[in-house]
Enzyme design. Structure first.
Site, mmCIF file in Angstrom:
data_model
loop_
_atom_site.group_PDB
_atom_site.id
_atom_site.type_symbol
_atom_site.label_atom_id
_atom_site.label_comp_id
_atom_site.label_asym_id
_atom_site.label_seq_id
_atom_site.Cartn_x
_atom_site.Cartn_y
_atom_site.Cartn_z
ATOM 1 N N GLY A 165 -1.457 -0.492 -2.336
ATOM 2 C CA GLY A 165 -1.072 -1.055 -1.107
ATOM 3 C C GLY A 165 -1.483 -0.288 -0.357
ATOM 4 O O GLY A 165 -2.159 0.849 -0.361
ATOM 5 N N ASP A 183 7.586 -2.576 -11.076
ATOM 6 C CA ASP A 183 7.922 -4.587 -9.892
ATOM 7 C C ASP A 183 9.483 -4.268 -9.636
ATOM 8 O O ASP A 183 11.001 -4.083 -10.194
ATOM 9 C CB ASP A 183 8.539 -5.342 -11.048
ATOM 10 C CG ASP A 183 8.347 -7.143 -10.270
ATOM 11 O OD1 ASP A 183 8.969 -7.089 -9.606
ATOM 12 O OD2 ASP A 183 7.918 -7.222 -11.023
ATOM 13 N N THR A 210 9.340 -4.364 9.915
ATOM 14 C CA THR A 210 8.358 -4.659 10.221
ATOM 15 C C THR A 210 9.299 -5.286 11.886
ATOM 16 O O THR A 210 9.970 -5.456 11.969
ATOM 17 C CB THR A 210 7.592 -6.235 10.367
ATOM 18 O OG1 THR A 210 6.432 -6.766 10.617
ATOM 19 C CG2 THR A 210 8.534 -6.949 9.124
ATOM 20 N N ASP A 211 7.642 -4.682 12.805
ATOM 21 C CA ASP A 211 7.721 -6.055 14.119
ATOM 22 C C ASP A 211 7.962 -7.255 13.950
ATOM 23 O O ASP A 211 8.310 -7.563 15.515
ATOM 24 C CB ASP A 211 6.394 -5.820 14.981
ATOM 25 C CG ASP A 211 5.333 -6.781 14.166
ATOM 26 O OD1 ASP A 211 5.117 -6.226 12.992
ATOM 27 O OD2 ASP A 211 4.600 -6.694 15.214
ATOM 28 N N TYR A 231 9.398 -14.292 6.696
ATOM 29 C CA TYR A 231 8.839 -13.758 6.578
ATOM 30 C C TYR A 231 9.831 -12.717 7.068
ATOM 31 O O TYR A 231 10.660 -11.339 6.368
ATOM 32 C CB TYR A 231 7.338 -13.468 6.572
ATOM 33 C CG TYR A 231 7.251 -11.775 7.087
ATOM 34 C CD1 TYR A 231 6.890 -11.198 5.365
ATOM 35 C CD2 TYR A 231 7.178 -11.118 7.817
ATOM 36 C CE1 TYR A 231 6.941 -10.264 5.728
ATOM 37 C CE2 TYR A 231 6.910 -9.708 8.164
ATOM 38 C CZ TYR A 231 6.317 -9.087 6.882
ATOM 39 O OH TYR A 231 6.246 -8.132 6.640
ATOM 40 N N LYS A 264 12.693 -9.408 5.938
ATOM 41 C CA LYS A 264 12.703 -7.618 6.110
ATOM 42 C C LYS A 264 14.583 -7.676 6.956
ATOM 43 O O LYS A 264 14.375 -6.373 6.203
ATOM 44 C CB LYS A 264 11.184 -7.920 7.119
ATOM 45 C CG LYS A 264 10.013 -8.335 5.969
ATOM 46 C CD LYS A 264 9.790 -7.228 4.834
ATOM 47 C CE LYS A 264 9.834 -5.995 5.749
ATOM 48 N NZ LYS A 264 9.246 -5.028 4.670
HETATM 49 N N1 LIG Z 1 0.670 -4.840 7.370
HETATM 50 C C1 LIG Z 1 0.981 -5.323 7.821
HETATM 51 O O1 LIG Z 1 0.413 -5.433 8.510
HETATM 52 C C2 LIG Z 1 2.535 -5.028 8.086
HETATM 53 C C3 LIG Z 1 3.310 -4.856 9.425
HETATM 54 C C4 LIG Z 1 3.839 -4.397 9.737
HETATM 55 C C5 LIG Z 1 5.365 -3.992 9.010
HETATM 56 N N2 LIG Z 1 4.374 -3.845 7.131
HETATM 57 C C6 LIG Z 1 5.323 -3.389 6.486
HETATM 58 O O2 LIG Z 1 4.504 -2.370 5.448
HETATM 59 C C7 LIG Z 1 4.872 -2.296 4.250
HETATM 60 C C8 LIG Z 1 3.454 -2.289 3.835
HETATM 61 O O3 LIG Z 1 2.679 -3.657 3.799
HETATM 62 P P1 LIG Z 1 1.272 -3.317 3.223
HETATM 63 O O4 LIG Z 1 0.263 -3.600 4.173
HETATM 64 O O5 LIG Z 1 0.707 -1.571 3.178
HETATM 65 O O6 LIG Z 1 1.007 -4.063 2.368
HETATM 66 P P2 LIG Z 1 0.365 -4.801 0.636
HETATM 67 O O7 LIG Z 1 -1.042 -3.783 0.933
HETATM 68 O O8 LIG Z 1 0.243 -5.660 0.812
HETATM 69 O O9 LIG Z 1 0.926 -3.289 0.578
HETATM 70 C C9 LIG Z 1 2.262 -3.586 -0.776
HETATM 71 C C10 LIG Z 1 2.392 -3.563 -2.295
HETATM 72 O O10 LIG Z 1 3.571 -3.123 -2.876
HETATM 73 C C11 LIG Z 1 3.304 -4.195 -3.725
HETATM 74 N N3 LIG Z 1 4.103 -5.452 -4.523
HETATM 75 C C12 LIG Z 1 4.514 -6.655 -3.921
HETATM 76 N N4 LIG Z 1 5.465 -6.624 -4.985
HETATM 77 C C13 LIG Z 1 5.800 -5.639 -5.492
HETATM 78 C C14 LIG Z 1 6.967 -6.175 -6.806
HETATM 79 N N5 LIG Z 1 8.014 -7.249 -6.319
HETATM 80 N N6 LIG Z 1 7.395 -4.453 -7.181
HETATM 81 C C15 LIG Z 1 6.466 -4.101 -7.000
HETATM 82 N N7 LIG Z 1 5.414 -3.792 -5.981
HETATM 83 C C16 LIG Z 1 4.622 -4.745 -5.471
HETATM 84 C C17 LIG Z 1 1.967 -5.317 -3.679
HETATM 85 O O11 LIG Z 1 1.656 -5.610 -5.013
HETATM 86 P P3 LIG Z 1 0.242 -6.349 -5.073
HETATM 87 O O12 LIG Z 1 -1.231 -6.113 -4.153
HETATM 88 O O13 LIG Z 1 -0.260 -6.538 -6.695
HETATM 89 O O14 LIG Z 1 1.457 -7.533 -4.652
HETATM 90 C C18 LIG Z 1 1.020 -4.489 -2.982
HETATM 91 O O15 LIG Z 1 0.079 -2.679 -3.445
HETATM 92 C C19 LIG Z 1 5.446 -3.391 4.174
HETATM 93 O O16 LIG Z 1 7.143 -3.072 3.787
HETATM 94 C C20 LIG Z 1 5.007 -4.542 5.128
HETATM 95 O O17 LIG Z 1 6.394 -5.772 5.394
HETATM 96 C C21 LIG Z 1 3.102 -4.207 6.928
#
Ligand SMILES: NC(=O)c1ccc[n+]([C@@H]2O[C@H](COP(=O)([O-])OP(=O)(O)OC[C@H]3O[C@@H](n4cnc5c(N)ncnc54)[C@H](OP(=O)(O)O)[C@@H]3O)[C@@H](O)[C@H]2O)c1
Length: 289
Positions: A11, A37, A102-103, A128, A132
Site C-alpha cells: 500500500g 490476509d 484516520t482523521d 469507514y 476505524k
Molecule cells: N489514504 C488516506 O488518505 C488515509 C488517510 C488517513 C488514514 N489512512 C489510514 O492509513 C492506513 C494506510 O492507508 P494507505 O493509504 O496506505 O492504504 P492503501 O494504499 O490502500 O494500502 C492498504 C493496503 O492494505 C491491503 N489490504 C487490504 N485489505 C487487506 C487484508 N484483508 N489483509 C491484508 N492486507 C489488506 C491493501 O491491499 P489491496 O491493494 O490488495 O487491497 C493495500 O495494499 C490505513 O489504516 C488507512 O485507514 C489513510
C-alpha cells in the site's frame, strides 16, 4: 527493535515504511495481502509467530469510504475485527503493535475549527470512520504495547507502486487534458506525504512511549487550496474552481474540518513533520527528477 513486520506492505504507507525501515538500518518483514490476509485470523497468528518480528505495523485497511456505506460487514471485518485479532496476537507475542488510523474518527462536530488533540472525543460520521474507531478501541484494549497513529489525506511517492494515481496525479492529468476542475473547498485537513509519516512512525516506534498519536504534515488547507498549490508549484495553468461537498454529492459524509494537532507526537521526541506545502514541493521535485 530490529525486525519490523509491515502488514499491507504493497500500500501507499506500507511501501514507504518498508523503505524507511531499510534506510534506518532496521529489518522490514513486508507482508502483502497475498502473504498475510488480516481477515484470516488463524493464518495471521501463525504467520506472525513464525516470522518472529520485534514489532508489527498494521497499515492494511478497507479504505473505500463511499462503498463502505453498503459494504458494512467487509469494512468492519478489515478495520475492526481483524484488528482485534492482531491486537491479541501481538499481545501474546509480547511485541509492540503500531496501528494506523484516520482523521475520519472526527467530523461529526460541524462547528469545529481548531485542531483535534488525542483527548478530544471522537465523532465519526460514516461506516469507514466508525469501523476505524472500533479498530482503535480494540488495539487500546487488547494490545498493552500499542501506538495508534491517526493521520490524514495520504499521498505516496509517484511510481512507488504500479497502481499509481493519487489526488495530485489525478489533478495534473485532468489539467493536462484541458478539463475544468471543481474541487471541494469545505473540507479542511492536512494532506500528508507517506514518506514523512513513515519516518515519524519509525521514530515513534523507538520511543517506547506507547499510546494514541496524531501525525500529519504541518498546517492545513482545503482540497481546493491543495489543488491550487499543486498547480502553482508545478507551474501548470489550470481551470480550477471551488465547489461544495453537497454539490459534489459523494455517498458517505466527510469531515468539514479534521485537522490533527501533533503536539503529543513532538513531545514524545519525534521530529515534527514539515508543512504540507513543503512536502508537496518535495513530492513534485522528486516527480520531475
Ligand atoms: N489514504 C488516506 O488518505 C488515509 C488517510 C488517513 C488514514 N489512512 C489510514 O492509513 C492506513 C494506510 O492507508 P494507505 O493509504 O496506505 O492504504 P492503501 O494504499 O490502500 O494500502 C492498504 C493496503 O492494505 C491491503 N489490504 C487490504 N485489505 C487487506 C487484508 N484483508 N489483509 C491484508 N492486507 C489488506 C491493501 O491491499 P489491496 O491493494 O490488495 O487491497 C493495500 O495494499 C490505513 O489504516 C488507512 O485507514 C489513510
Amino acid at each position: 527493535v530490529k525486525r519490523v513486520a509491515v502488514i499491507g506492505a504493497a500500500g501507499q504507507l506500507g511501501s514507504a515504511l518498508v523503505k524507511v525501515l531499510e534506510e534506518r538500518g532496521l529489518e522490514p518483514v513486508p507482508f502483502t495481502r497475498g502473504a498475510l490476509d488480516v481477515c484470516d485470523h488463524d493464518g495471521t497468528k501463525a504467520t506472525l509467530a513464525e516470522a518472529r518480528p520485534d514489532a508489527v505495523i498494521n497499515t492494511a485497511a478497507y479504505l473505500a469510504v463511499d462503498l463502505a456505506e453498503d459494504e458494512v460487514t467487509q469494512a468492519f471485518a478489515v478495520n475492526a475485527i481483524a484488528v482485534k485479532n492482531l491486537a491479541l496476537v501481538t499481545a501474546a507475542l509480547d511485541v509492540p503493535l503500531v496501528h494506523v488510523s484516520t482523521d475520519y474518527v472526527f467530523g461529526a462536530d460541524a462547528s469545529r475549527s481548531t485542531p483535534y488533540t488525542e483527548t478530544d472525543a471522537p465523532g465519526p460520521q460514516g461506516v469507514y470512520g466508525n469501523s476505524k474507531l472500533a479498530g482503535e478501541y480494540f488495539v487500546r484494549e487488547y494490545a498493552p504495547k500499542h501506538y495508534v497513529v491517526r493521520s490524514a489525506g495520504l499521498y505516496e511517492t509517484i511510481g512507488s507502486r504500479k497502481k499509481g494515481g493519487n489526488f495530485i496525479e489525478t489533478m495534473l492529468k485532468l489539467a493536462a487534458a484541458g478539463r475544468s476542475l471543481k474541487v471541494v473547498e469545505d473540507q479542511v485537513l492536512t494532506p500528508t506525504y507517506t514518506p514523512d509519516l513513515a519516518a515519524a512512525i519509525v521514530e515513534l516506534l523507538r520511543t517506547e512511549a506507547y499510546g494514541l498519536y496524531h501525525a500529519t504534515n504541518g498546517g492545513d488547507c482545503s482540497w481546493y487550496a491543495f489543488a491550487g498549490a499543486i498547480f502553482e508549484l508545478a507551474g501548470v495553468e489550470a481551470d480550477l474552481s471551488p465547489t461544495t461537498t453537497a454539490e459534489y454529492g459523494a455517498k458517505a459524509p466527510r469531515p468539514a474540518y479534521s485537522v490533527l494537532d501533533n503536539t503529543k507526537l513532538h513531545a514524545a521526541g519525534v521530529t515534527p513533520l514539515r508543512s504540507w506545502r513543503d512536502a508537496l514541493a518535495a513530492y513534485l521535485s522528486r516527480r520531475n527528477a
